[in-house]
Design a protein around this motif. Structure first.
Motif, PDB file in Angstrom:
ATOM      1  N   LEU A   1      -9.910   2.593   2.172  1.00  0.00           N
ATOM      2  CA  LEU A   1      -9.025   3.504   2.899  1.00  0.00           C
ATOM      3  C   LEU A   1      -9.584   4.917   2.828  1.00  0.00           C
ATOM      4  N   PRO A   2      -9.890   5.561   3.972  1.00  0.00           N
ATOM      5  CA  PRO A   2     -10.366   6.950   3.943  1.00  0.00           C
ATOM      6  C   PRO A   2      -9.199   7.907   3.684  1.00  0.00           C
ATOM      7  N   VAL A   3      -9.233   8.581   2.549  1.00  0.00           N
ATOM      8  CA  VAL A   3      -8.180   9.532   2.208  1.00  0.00           C
ATOM      9  C   VAL A   3      -8.729  10.949   2.303  1.00  0.00           C
ATOM     10  N   ILE A   4      -7.869  11.878   2.669  1.00  0.00           N
ATOM     11  CA  ILE A   4      -8.242  13.292   2.803  1.00  0.00           C
ATOM     12  C   ILE A   4      -7.991  13.973   1.470  1.00  0.00           C
ATOM     13  N   VAL A   5      -9.042  14.529   0.863  1.00  0.00           N
ATOM     14  CA  VAL A   5      -8.912  15.139  -0.461  1.00  0.00           C
ATOM     15  C   VAL A   5      -9.178  16.641  -0.443  1.00  0.00           C
TER      16      VAL A   5
ATOM     17  N   ASP B   1     -14.525  26.710   1.993  1.00  0.00           N
ATOM     18  CA  ASP B   1     -13.074  26.699   1.813  1.00  0.00           C
ATOM     19  C   ASP B   1     -12.582  25.280   1.542  1.00  0.00           C
ATOM     20  N   CYS B   2     -13.182  24.317   2.207  1.00  0.00           N
ATOM     21  CA  CYS B   2     -12.825  22.914   1.999  1.00  0.00           C
ATOM     22  C   CYS B   2     -13.152  22.471   0.580  1.00  0.00           C
ATOM     23  N   LEU B   3     -14.336  22.838   0.089  1.00  0.00           N
ATOM     24  CA  LEU B   3     -14.711  22.482  -1.281  1.00  0.00           C
ATOM     25  C   LEU B   3     -13.764  23.132  -2.290  1.00  0.00           C
ATOM     26  N   GLY B   4     -13.441  24.401  -2.066  1.00  0.00           N
ATOM     27  CA  GLY B   4     -12.516  25.078  -2.973  1.00  0.00           C
ATOM     28  C   GLY B   4     -11.145  24.461  -2.952  1.00  0.00           C
ATOM     29  N   ASP B   5     -10.670  24.083  -1.765  1.00  0.00           N
ATOM     30  CA  ASP B   5      -9.343  23.486  -1.632  1.00  0.00           C
ATOM     31  C   ASP B   5      -9.254  22.150  -2.345  1.00  0.00           C
ATOM     32  N   SER B   6     -10.362  21.420  -2.399  1.00  0.00           N
ATOM     33  CA  SER B   6     -10.343  20.098  -3.027  1.00  0.00           C
ATOM     34  C   SER B   6     -10.099  20.172  -4.530  1.00  0.00           C
ATOM     35  N   GLY B   7     -10.474  21.283  -5.171  1.00  0.00           N
ATOM     36  CA  GLY B   7     -10.352  21.381  -6.615  1.00  0.00           C
ATOM     37  C   GLY B   7     -11.396  20.587  -7.370  1.00  0.00           C
ATOM     38  N   LEU B   8     -12.347  20.011  -6.657  1.00  0.00           N
ATOM     39  CA  LEU B   8     -13.405  19.215  -7.260  1.00  0.00           C
ATOM     40  C   LEU B   8     -14.670  20.054  -7.396  1.00  0.00           C
ATOM     41  N   ASN B   9     -15.404  19.842  -8.465  1.00  0.00           N
ATOM     42  CA  ASN B   9     -16.700  20.485  -8.618  1.00  0.00           C
ATOM     43  C   ASN B   9     -17.724  19.656  -7.860  1.00  0.00           C
ATOM     44  N   TRP B  10     -18.309  20.231  -6.814  1.00  0.00           N
ATOM     45  CA  TRP B  10     -19.172  19.434  -5.958  1.00  0.00           C
ATOM     46  C   TRP B  10     -20.386  18.902  -6.703  1.00  0.00           C
TER      47      TRP B  10
ATOM     48  N   ASP C   1     -10.572   5.311  -1.182  1.00  0.00           N
ATOM     49  CA  ASP C   1      -9.392   5.408  -2.033  1.00  0.00           C
ATOM     50  C   ASP C   1      -9.702   5.157  -3.505  1.00  0.00           C
ATOM     51  N   ALA C   2     -10.649   4.262  -3.809  1.00  0.00           N
ATOM     52  CA  ALA C   2     -10.977   3.994  -5.208  1.00  0.00           C
ATOM     53  C   ALA C   2     -11.589   5.218  -5.883  1.00  0.00           C
ATOM     54  N   LEU C   3     -12.504   5.905  -5.185  1.00  0.00           N
ATOM     55  CA  LEU C   3     -13.124   7.097  -5.754  1.00  0.00           C
ATOM     56  C   LEU C   3     -12.107   8.217  -5.910  1.00  0.00           C
ATOM     57  N   ALA C   4     -11.184   8.333  -4.963  1.00  0.00           N
ATOM     58  CA  ALA C   4     -10.151   9.367  -5.065  1.00  0.00           C
ATOM     59  C   ALA C   4      -9.303   9.158  -6.313  1.00  0.00           C
ATOM     60  N   LEU C   5      -8.946   7.918  -6.592  1.00  0.00           N
ATOM     61  CA  LEU C   5      -8.174   7.637  -7.803  1.00  0.00           C
ATOM     62  C   LEU C   5      -9.008   7.893  -9.049  1.00  0.00           C
ATOM     63  N   GLU C   6     -10.269   7.518  -8.997  1.00  0.00           N
ATOM     64  CA  GLU C   6     -11.159   7.677 -10.143  1.00  0.00           C
ATOM     65  C   GLU C   6     -11.372   9.146 -10.509  1.00  0.00           C
ATOM     66  N   THR C   7     -11.452  10.019  -9.513  1.00  0.00           N
ATOM     67  CA  THR C   7     -11.737  11.439  -9.757  1.00  0.00           C
ATOM     68  C   THR C   7     -10.476  12.279  -9.923  1.00  0.00           C
ATOM     69  N   GLY C   8      -9.311  11.699  -9.662  1.00  0.00           N
ATOM     70  CA  GLY C   8      -8.082  12.482  -9.721  1.00  0.00           C
ATOM     71  C   GLY C   8      -7.929  13.441  -8.557  1.00  0.00           C
TER      72      GLY C   8
ATOM     73  N   ARG D   1      -5.183  12.459 -14.190  1.00  0.00           N
ATOM     74  CA  ARG D   1      -6.448  13.142 -13.873  1.00  0.00           C
ATOM     75  C   ARG D   1      -6.244  14.220 -12.816  1.00  0.00           C
ATOM     76  N   ARG D   2      -5.281  14.023 -11.933  1.00  0.00           N
ATOM     77  CA  ARG D   2      -5.054  14.969 -10.832  1.00  0.00           C
ATOM     78  C   ARG D   2      -4.616  16.344 -11.322  1.00  0.00           C
ATOM     79  N   GLU D   3      -3.991  16.423 -12.479  1.00  0.00           N
ATOM     80  CA  GLU D   3      -3.504  17.711 -12.963  1.00  0.00           C
ATOM     81  C   GLU D   3      -4.643  18.711 -13.135  1.00  0.00           C
ATOM     82  N   ILE D   4      -5.776  18.238 -13.637  1.00  0.00           N
ATOM     83  CA  ILE D   4      -6.928  19.134 -13.806  1.00  0.00           C
ATOM     84  C   ILE D   4      -7.433  19.604 -12.445  1.00  0.00           C
ATOM     85  N   VAL D   5      -7.504  18.694 -11.494  1.00  0.00           N
ATOM     86  CA  VAL D   5      -7.968  19.040 -10.148  1.00  0.00           C
ATOM     87  C   VAL D   5      -7.014  20.032  -9.500  1.00  0.00           C
ATOM     88  N   ARG D   6      -5.731  19.803  -9.659  1.00  0.00           N
ATOM     89  CA  ARG D   6      -4.743  20.723  -9.078  1.00  0.00           C
ATOM     90  C   ARG D   6      -4.869  22.120  -9.672  1.00  0.00           C
TER      91      ARG D   6
END
Length: 653
Positions: free
Chosen positions: A21-25, A213-222, A390-397, A587-592
């Motif tokens: 499933l393609p999810v928007i992160v 801006d997209c990378l910053g919004d994701s909260g993920l370290n690229w 969807d699996a990677l999204a869950l894995e990375t939070g 895991r999502r709390e850190i990303v948020r």
């Protein structure tokens, strides 16, 4: 879930035959309403119905974006002159300016100003007597007419005598702009000033900002994310509808001979339509994965989104960044659309409302989808989203803003003219509704979906697109289908239009609000509105899905299905189980936290624009090439060369 158990889970998942499933992160960009991340632009389109605190935060963020204010390290606000002000006073001082210099308004580009647009007019001079004039040596044409007589005055100057007779010339003139309404980026925001831009076309500068801006919004370290992936599992699909046609791109190149200016070495390469993807790969994320750009006129964003969705669903990519960037507000492009009768020019706007003169408020109401109207209003925008499986999204939070199960594209078939609408949109929207019905159920389709219309504000669009909506609604028993037409606020940004629509839809999911068509007083009589719901002011609406609709020149029809975060989580629970979602939420709390830090910095006017020119450049000899992998210096994981072969081996016999 441990890394080992996740590995075996993914194997079982792939063996099950289910699509990823393609999810928007993450999302990022800018349009006439403001910055995309943190839903700033969305909040500007529903500003009047937001709580007072959210209105103030939105206006303060826009003030910083527009360089009207800044916030220091001690969280104190200063106006443009540096004077220290409390937030309430700053909002009061800047509110009117912000409201008048965002969204659609009178075109502020000096090329469209009171003095008019510079041009030339062909003329043939009948010389009754010889004409003598002086000019610098380097200004003399290389190929002289045979009748011209040239005399040297000194090393720098020449005297030219033209005999009596006819002489063809180009006379400079100033032509008044016939179209003065436009959806420009907020006044004062210049993306090229945020990084080391060297003669970059505006659209590409917007791309650099939007992708960052997209990378910053994701909260993920690229860099961390990239290190855990096969470099070939990252994709980028980004472009625009008509290339870069301002002076720094193909516009300047094509004008060079007739304008007397020299073409530069940058204008040709930087004009290509796929250049936003190239810039993103080379200077923002350093990707060596799949890349490309699909051009589909006004549906270009959805065409690129479809490529990304297909790659995620099939497992070819685990992360895909999708986007478009269009900066078409140039005199030549505006004149081209005006000559087609597609734009709301000043004369048409005056005739529409029986006015002798147009005021600033009239320009702000230029775009009127599904009402009495006279043409679209051109806009500019850059929009990017990050997709993950969807699996990677869950894995990375990762934060899940929504999901895109599919995008449908169909042509019109036989047509009377290339710009006329046709039948393809009935197919794309029909397929999209069938998918939502099968995924979420008939009740959800009928009661918890809305349509983001292409809604250009042309008389033809209001009848043809509304008929598509009406007959599809009738087929599915939908009684009052909410219709949003965001172009009334931001204009038509050409290939990025659906990106404006999609990011607005994500805002609607987050805030439970649908933007109204606030430029119209009533819906036109020829609109097929029996089963549609139009509204002038924003309305509260909790949705499970939105349909992003696009109708492009040439029969480029596309409809994307976007599921809400809530509907996406319900789907993920069914696919992965509650335990997996509980671990994801932890895991999502850190990303948020990281995403919120970025939003706060951006709201203060401190943008983390990522532009890495000349860093980590490789040319080939540095690679470690094996039979089943290639290791690239600087990338933690090797590129796997174990490709799928669905055709079997010839030597098995």
């Amino acid at each position: 879930m441990t890394c080992g158990s996740l590995f075996f889970y993914l194997l079982d998942y792939e063996d099950s035959g289910l699509s990823h499933l393609p999810v928007i992160v993450g999302m990022g960009g800018v349009n006439p309403a403001g910055r995309t991340s943190g839903h700033q632009a969305f909040r500007r389109t529903v500003l009047d119905v937001l709580p007072e605190a959210q209105q103030a935060n939105t206006l303060l963020g826009l003030a910083a974006l527009m360089r009207l204010a800044s916030r220091d390290a001690d969280e104190r606000w200063h106006d443009a002159s540096g004077q220290l002000l409390d937030a309430q006073t700053l909002v009061a001082q800047t509110r009117d300016h912000i409201l008048n210099h965002t969204l659609i308004r009178r075109n502020e580009d000096p090329r469209f100003g009171a003095e008019g647009i510079p041009g030339n007019r062909r003329a043939s001079l009948a010389l009754e007597t010889p004409l003598t004039f002086r000019l610098r040596r380097r200004e003399l044409p290389d190929d002289l007419p045979p009748t011209w007589q040239v005399r040297e005055i000194d090393r720098q100057q020449l005297e030219v005598t033209v005999p009596a007779g006819n002489m063809d010339v180009m006379l400079p003139e100033i032509r008044p702009a016939q179209v003065k309404a436009a959806g420009q980026l907020p006044t004062g925001f210049e993306p090229s000033q945020l990084y080391r831009s060297v003669h970059h076309p505006r659209g590409l500068s917007m791309s650099i900002f939007a992708a960052s801006d997209c990378l910053g919004d994701s909260g993920l370290n690229w860099d961390t994310l990239r290190d855990r992936l096969d470099p070939d599992s990252v994709g980028v699909y980004a472009g625009n509808s008509i290339g870069q046609l301002d002076e720094e791109g193909w516009g300047g190149l094509l004008q060079s001979f007739v304008s007397g200016k020299r073409a530069t070495s940058k204008q040709m390469p930087l004009g290509y339509g796929q250049m936003p993807a190239d810039f993103l790969n080379a200077y923002v994320i350093g990707s060596v994965g799949t890349t490309g750009a699909a051009l589909g006129a006004c549906a270009s964003f959805l065409y690129n989104l479809r490529l990304g969705v297909n790659d995620i669903r099939s497992g070819r990519c685990r992360v895909v960044i999708v986007g478009t960037s269009d900066a078409p507000i140039t005199p030549e492009i505006v004149e081209g659309f005006r000559s087609m009768g597609a734009l709301a020019d000043d004369d048409s706007l005056k005739a529409l409302d029986a006015l002798e003169l147009l005021t600033d408020s009239d320009y702000q109401r230029a775009c009127r989808p599904f009402a009495r109207n006279c043409g679209f209003t051109i806009g500019e925008a850059s929009q990017f989203i990050m997709l993950m499986d969807d699996a990677l999204a869950l894995e990375t939070g990762a934060e899940i803003l929504g999901s895109v199960p599919d995008v449908f594209v169909n042509a019109d078939g036989w047509k009377r003219s290339i710009s006329a609408p046709g039948i393809g949109n009935y197919v794309t929207l029909g397929k999209a509704c069938a998918l939502v019905r099968d995924m979420l159920g008939e009740k959800a389709l009928r009661e918890r979906t809305f349509v983001h219309a292409h809604g250009t504000s042309t008389p033809k669009n209001r009848t043809t697109e509304s008929h598509v909506f009406d007959v599809v609604a009738r087929a599915h028993g939908i009684e009052q289908w909410p219709v949003v037409a965001i172009k009334s606020c931001v204009g038509h940004s050409q290939g990025t239009a659906a990106g404006d629509q999609l990011t607005s839809a994500l805002g609607s999911f987050a805030y439970g609000l649908l933007p109204g068509i606030n430029t119209v007083d009533s819906i036109a009589d020829d609109v097929h509105a029996e089963r549609l719901r139009f509204f002038q002011q924003p309305v509260a609406f909790e949705a499970d899905a939105s349909f992003i609709n696009a109708k492009g020149f040439g029969g480029n029809n596309a409809t994307g299905v976007v599921l809400s975060p809530n509907a996406t989580e319900r789907l993920l629970r069914k696919r992965h189980g509650e335990a997996a979602l509980d671990e994801w939420r932890t895991r999502r709390e850190i990303v948020r936290t990281r995403a919120n830090h970025y939003h706060q910095s951006a709201d203060a006017g401190r943008f983390d624009v990522r532009y890495r020119f000349g860093e980590g450049v490789l040319e080939g000899p540095e690679l470690e090439v094996a039979a089943d992998s290639i290791h690239i210096p600087g990338y933690a994981q090797p590129v796997s060369l174990n490709v799928d072969n669905p055709f079997g081996r010839l030597d098995e016999d």
